[in-house]
Design an enzyme around this catalytic site. Structure first.
Site, short mmCIF file in Angstrom:
data_model
loop_
_atom_site.label_atom_id
_atom_site.label_comp_id
_atom_site.label_asym_id
_atom_site.label_seq_id
_atom_site.Cartn_x
_atom_site.Cartn_y
_atom_site.Cartn_z
N ARG B 19 0.83 -1.21 0.00
CA ARG B 19 0.00 0.00 0.00
C ARG B 19 0.86 1.26 0.00
O ARG B 19 0.53 2.25 -0.65
CB ARG B 19 -0.96 -0.01 1.18
N GLU B 67 -18.77 4.31 1.05
CA GLU B 67 -18.11 3.68 -0.08
C GLU B 67 -19.00 3.56 -1.31
O GLU B 67 -18.51 3.57 -2.44
CB GLU B 67 -17.60 2.30 0.33
N PHE B 92 -14.31 -3.29 2.15
CA PHE B 92 -15.33 -2.26 1.92
C PHE B 92 -15.62 -2.07 0.44
O PHE B 92 -16.65 -1.51 0.08
CB PHE B 92 -14.96 -0.97 2.63
N HIS B 117 -5.51 -3.79 2.32
CA HIS B 117 -5.99 -4.68 3.37
C HIS B 117 -6.78 -5.87 2.83
O HIS B 117 -7.90 -6.14 3.28
CB HIS B 117 -6.85 -3.90 4.37
N ASP B 125 -6.64 -6.93 12.94
CA ASP B 125 -8.01 -6.41 12.88
C ASP B 125 -9.03 -7.55 12.88
O ASP B 125 -10.18 -7.36 13.27
CB ASP B 125 -8.22 -5.53 11.64
N ARG B 175 -1.33 -4.80 3.24
CA ARG B 175 -1.12 -4.02 4.44
C ARG B 175 0.27 -4.20 5.05
O ARG B 175 0.91 -3.24 5.48
CB ARG B 175 -2.16 -4.40 5.50
C1 TPP Z 1 -17.75 0.50 6.24
C2 TPP Z 1 -16.46 0.92 6.85
N1 TPP Z 1 -15.67 1.79 6.21
C3 TPP Z 1 -14.49 2.14 6.74
C4 TPP Z 1 -14.06 1.63 7.93
C5 TPP Z 1 -12.67 1.97 8.49
N2 TPP Z 1 -12.79 2.72 9.73
C6 TPP Z 1 -12.66 2.12 10.94
S1 TPP Z 1 -12.94 3.19 12.21
C7 TPP Z 1 -13.18 4.49 11.14
C8 TPP Z 1 -13.51 5.84 11.66
C9 TPP Z 1 -14.76 5.80 12.46
O1 TPP Z 1 -15.04 7.04 13.02
P1 TPP Z 1 -16.16 7.16 14.11
O2 TPP Z 1 -17.37 6.44 13.63
O3 TPP Z 1 -16.33 8.60 14.41
O4 TPP Z 1 -15.58 6.34 15.34
P2 TPP Z 1 -14.90 6.85 16.67
O5 TPP Z 1 -14.54 8.28 16.50
O6 TPP Z 1 -15.91 6.67 17.72
O7 TPP Z 1 -13.71 5.97 16.87
C10 TPP Z 1 -13.06 4.06 9.82
C11 TPP Z 1 -13.19 4.93 8.65
C12 TPP Z 1 -14.92 0.73 8.57
N3 TPP Z 1 -14.59 0.13 9.72
N4 TPP Z 1 -16.11 0.40 8.02
#
Ligand code: TPP
Ligand code: TPP
Ligand code: MG
Ligand code: MG
Lengths: 306, 326, 326, 306
Positions: B19, B67, B92, B117, B125, B175
């Site tokens: 990546r 997405e 995703f 990933h 993960d 990754r």
């Molecule tokens: C469908 C999906 N897209 C992308 C991700 C990657 N991802 C994991 S956590 C995150 C950010 C989440 O932010 P938030 O919902 O505000 O969580 P918090 O601040 O409470 O940790 C992302 C983009 C994911 N888990 N699921």
């Protein structure tokens, strides 16, 4: 069903003030443990998402400690309340609060993200009996919770379904599909809590994809909306009770929180979202800030994996 | 000094991961491809495109955690003449299969999807995050080209090739730190497999992180005087049927190796191609229709049976079946 | 009397389509499966579940045009002990692949997905609506069972079998009127292919609407004294590897036929299974990595090369390759 | 770019009232032809979605006749306005309006849904030069339109992007992902029109999945919102102009319509959504109700396919 819990916020209105205060103290202690344990687990794992674990610890403690009709000996009861961690990357906080309330061994739950351990990076229903569904892909947990709420209603159960979402998660269209659907079906046994820490993976919500006016969105999707300080336990408890009393509509609680809450060097810093590796020094400093004593810190951090 | 002053260490984004190689190559190619725009769904640091953002913030488009919209919007960006590269984690991408199908492939847009990933390579993960289905899903979309380069150098070359190619492409990165396999005279070409190790007893056909493991397996086999050929099949679709037919003829047995479900991925593509030309025994190394789990990538490769010893064992089985019609 | 008084004629939902057979069977089985609930995304008339709704409105759950939420919510319904059947068109199942993966398969829910309108069989709605990728995408999901019955009777049996089976299932129905192929003593079983016509020169392995076409092809071939065996492979996953191995041994050549892309579907599953046991020449009949178009199903089958004459031609090619290693 | 159209609503504010009235008459005639042609095409096809074609005819005629900087000789101009029929099943109306305005032959466009004809059941960009993207899967066209608007802005084009959505389509989460994204990126060159005919495939929106309060939803997603009578051409034209003048935000026009509009036996009847087969008698009655003369009806309906 014989579901009766010694003291819960559900009874608190009728109980005297002292009882409520005791409950708040109990939940506060649980939240403190949750943060400490989550930090230690992430330290041992060598990766994980600390920021969102810290922001949600008070909400989780309040749910498990006082609101959910769910405790270790009824995890298979058909009429238990359900909790779904839709923001699945908050797993370390879920494992920690569960450990605190006796759903699993605190020591075992430190084996986060290790091969062979049931404490995967994201909660998995087949690994742990008190995890209600597998999450990690944002948006899905909310839909699953909706399905549970719908199914429980169909089966005339009084059980309620609670789910915790991240704010960034609200950018997923699936969330709004589920929001519309829950309102349409009048799922008043469904309560969503938003961990509104204003940050997501990469930056502030505002910079990535703005969510405001957030309460207006939920209102327009026909939900009962409450906004609370997500770190004020007694406010959380009261709001959960009000949500449970709301008839005809699902409830959303927008809980204003601080990402990294309790660990000063993490607070409000996007980079601590994850997947970060904590150094021993960082872990110690975090635990100390979270009120752990010297010996507790050693107990948490000393190697336990071989 | 307190820990406060230290920046958190990002995991796994070493300079050697696929990546990172992709992200850096993309940033470097921005000048040459002025229409290039990069789409992100709030995981730029994870996919490697933070390098592109740093260099070209004006051509970095943020879609938030959404997405489906990102995937279809790429079709609109391509429609007005831009060259969009959609980036997110492989799992995703599975959320936007239908968007890729209709708004990129059916419409034959010049748009690229780059998925980090993939597979067990995701590591800690855990199972929910480890896409073992993406090659199958994207390979089935008519007209979609599917790439999975094997080392950082090849990833950089494939990034350029993908941008030069006209049409929808799905490319897997990776990754974890990836081994350097090739030197500067390596030349990636879409649609061409490459023999990266000579051999005559069996051919190990691999893609992505499994190429390094196939080479390792070939070393083991050499100790047993088994002379294994290794093919880096960095283009999974269109598959290099000519090379496969030649390898089948010349070595009489095939092993496929991929960090993906054994069904529908590289193994499926190879089986289809060979059944249509030179049917020979094939053994499939891949995750055997189960989900992954948390753990370190190497541990997981061992646990789920896609590490070098499993490839070597599959080679022995394939050789034993040669000429037996079994 | 004006035209006003007449109800509009619904197209294709004759009593003989696979979707109608499914819808009626589902309604009939409601009593036997008291936990059964049916999920719809605003196309009950299209998928056939209007029959269930009419009989059991209280167990019919409307999700509106929102397939992702519907798919994942099925996981929640199953989690609280219900037996959810998600219904929509095959192409819209592709919109919820990741939801099926995580919230149904990874969680091993006892939930079913039933997809109508697969393949060219969709007809005049056109290429955008004709799913040619769904078998590949769902087959790649670990633990997902994939079914594609061939005639209305078998569809009814498969509907029961699917409900009796514990675990996630993806089943294709069909839009157009389907030929009656089997009589009452036919017995569908998950995981079992069936020889529906005896023969020794080549085996035609088909699923769904292609079984009727394979039988037709066998008739043509018989006129040329080619004795073609026909296998109805109504379970695509887990594939009946034992039967395939036997057919490969006994007939020495295989043709697969499906209303799906040639990549990753039934053909892929058969090629994988045989390469791992008895490699023999296989010819693949399917849509050749292009999208469909508007037209009548039979016209489209002809145009895109999946009608009986193409199966027969493929059989001749496969036979010619027998024993030649080519 | 030399994009200049003889008379458009764009100039109408400065033009005298007579010109505007002329324009309205012109568009009204176009809408009438659109309905007639769509009915005839669906009759010949033997299947298709008449209800949503009828409800959207006035909107389409107003767009193509007066609002879009798009006419047959500039379908490849980089700076043309774009139109995306996100509710792709409305294809017969799109083909008909395009035929009326000279993008294709009205006669050819009657070969709807036939093998070999470019007039597929849902619009396909590779088949027709003036179809901007392929649609049919609800929600996607809106995202594609957003991508176009974003890309045009990036390239400093003045071109605008218009997209027509169904009301049922708004149940797709992708629509809300796109809505949030367009507002975040201040895409004021994007205008969405909702064909708010209150019906979807199976029934009323209210019965399937309620959308109200709909304007509040769009406002909460930070769009400029207008509500109009979707069959009032001059109101539509004025509203398009106001939307085009809105700076900093995308605009949505909620056009209240009647499904099946103009064909009395279809109006407000869900069963006429599609895929229906029209009998000759039904087609004749529909065309007569839509103002076609005897000889026109024969011209439209007499067999032309062999
Ligand atoms: C469908 C999906 N897209 C992308 C991700 C990657 N991802 C994991 S956590 C995150 C950010 C989440 O932010 P938030 O919902 O505000 O969580 P918090 O601040 O409470 O940790 C992302 C983009 C994911 N888990 N699921
Ligand atoms: C993603 C997706 N799901 C389902 C369908 C099937 N479908 C076609 S039209 C339609 C109803 C659309 O209703 P609406 O958007 O209100 O359109 P209109 O009333 O204008 O015809 C449905 C469900 C589809 N085309 N796309
Ligand atoms: Mg957040
Ligand atoms: Mg409508």
């Amino acid at each position: 069903m014989g579901l009766a819990k010694p003291i819960t916020a559900k009874d608190a209105d009728e109980e005297d003030k002292a009882t409520l205060e005791g409950l708040v103290a109990d939940v506060t202690a649980a939240a403190r443990f949750t943060r400490q344990h989550a930090i230690a687990a992430i330290y041992h794992a060598g990766s994980g998402h600390p920021g969102g674990a810290m922001s949600s610890a008070d909400i989780l403690a309040a749910l498990f400690g006082a609101e959910l009709n769910l405790w270790p000996d009824i995890v298979n009861d058909a009429h238990r309340d359900r909790f779904v961690l839709s923001k699945g990357h908050g797993a370390p906080a879920l494992y920690a609060v569960a450990a605190h309330y006796g759903f699993c061994s605190p020591r075992a739950a430190l084996a986060l993200r290790k091969l062979g351990s049931p404490y995967q990076g994201h909660p998995h229903v087949l690994d742990l009996p008190w995890v209600e569904t597998s999450t990690g892909s944002l948006g899905q947990g909310f839909s699953v919770a909706l399905g549970m709420a719908m199914g429980l209603k169909l089966q005339k159960s009084q059980a309620r379904v609670y789910t915790l979402l991240g704010d960034g998660e609200l950018q997923e269209g699936e969330v709004w599909e589920a929001a519309m659907c829950a309102a349409h079906h009048n799922l008043d046994n469904l309560c969503a809590i938003i961990d509104y820490n204003k940050l997501q993976s990469d930056n502030r919500n505002d910079a990535i994809m703005r969510l405001e006016p957030l309460a207006a969105k939920w209102r327009a999707f026909d939900w009962a909306v409450a906004e609370v300080d997500g770190h004020d336990i007694s406010e959380l408890l009261r709001t959960f009770r009000r949500a449970a009393a709301t008839a005809g509509r699902p409830s959303v609680i927008i809980a204003h929180t601080v990402k990294g809450k309790g660990v000063p060097y993490m607070e409000n810093i996007p980079a601590w979202h994850g997947s970060v590796k904590l150094t021993r020094e960082q872990a110690e400093e975090a635990l100390a800030a979270l009120g752990a004593q010297r010996d507790e810190i050693r107990e948490f951090l000393d190697d336990r994996n071989g | 000094m307190t820990a406060t002053a230290e920046a958190p260490a990002l995991i796994g984004s070493s300079g050697d991961s696929l990546r990172e190689a992709f992200g850096k190559a993309l940033a470097a190619l921005a000048g040459e491809f002025p229409k290039l725009v990069v789409l992100d769904a709030d995981i730029a640091g994870g996919t490697g495109v933070h390098h592109f953002r740093a260099a070209h913030p004006d051509r970095f488009l943020q879609f938030g955690i959404a997405e489906q919209n990102m995937m279809a919007a790429a079709g609109g960006l391509a429609a007005v003449g831009l060259l969009p590269v959609v980036t997110t984690f492989a799992v995703f991408c599975l959320r936007a299969v239908e968007q890729a199908r209709l708004s990129l492939a059916y419409t034959r847009r010049n748009a690229k999807i780059v998925a980090s990933h993939p597979g067990l390579d995701v590591g800690p993960d855990g199972g929910s995050a480890q896409a073992l289905e993406d090659i199958a899903a994207f390979r089935a979309i008519p007209g979609m080209t599917v790439l999975s380069p094997a080392d950082p150098l090849e990833m950089a070359q494939a990034t350029r090739a993908m941008l030069e190619f006209d049409g929808p492409v799905y490319m897997r990165t990776g990754r974890s730190p990836a081994k350097r396999l090739f030197d500067e005279d390596h030349k990636f070409e879409i649609g061409k497999g490459q023999i990266v190790r000579k051999g005559k007893d069996v051919t190990l056909v691999a893609c992505g992180v499994e190429v390094a493991r196939a080479l390792e397996a070939a070393e083991h086999l050499a100790e047993e005087k088994i002379d294994a050929r290794v093919v880096n099949m960095a283009t999974i679709k269109p598959i290099d049927a000519g090379l496969l037919a030649r390898c089948a003829r010349e070595t009489g047995a095939i092993v496929t190796a991929e960090d993906h479900n054994i069904f529908g991925g590289l193994g499926g593509a190879v089986a289809e191609a060979l059944a249509a030309s030179n049917p020979v025994p094939i053994e499939f190394v891949g995750v055997k229709d189960t989900f992954g789990a948390s753990g370190e990538p190497e541990e997981l490769a061992e646990h789920f049976g896609i590490s070098a010893p499993f490839i070597a064992e599959a080679a022995r089985r394939a050789i034993a079946r040669k000429g037996k019609g079994k």
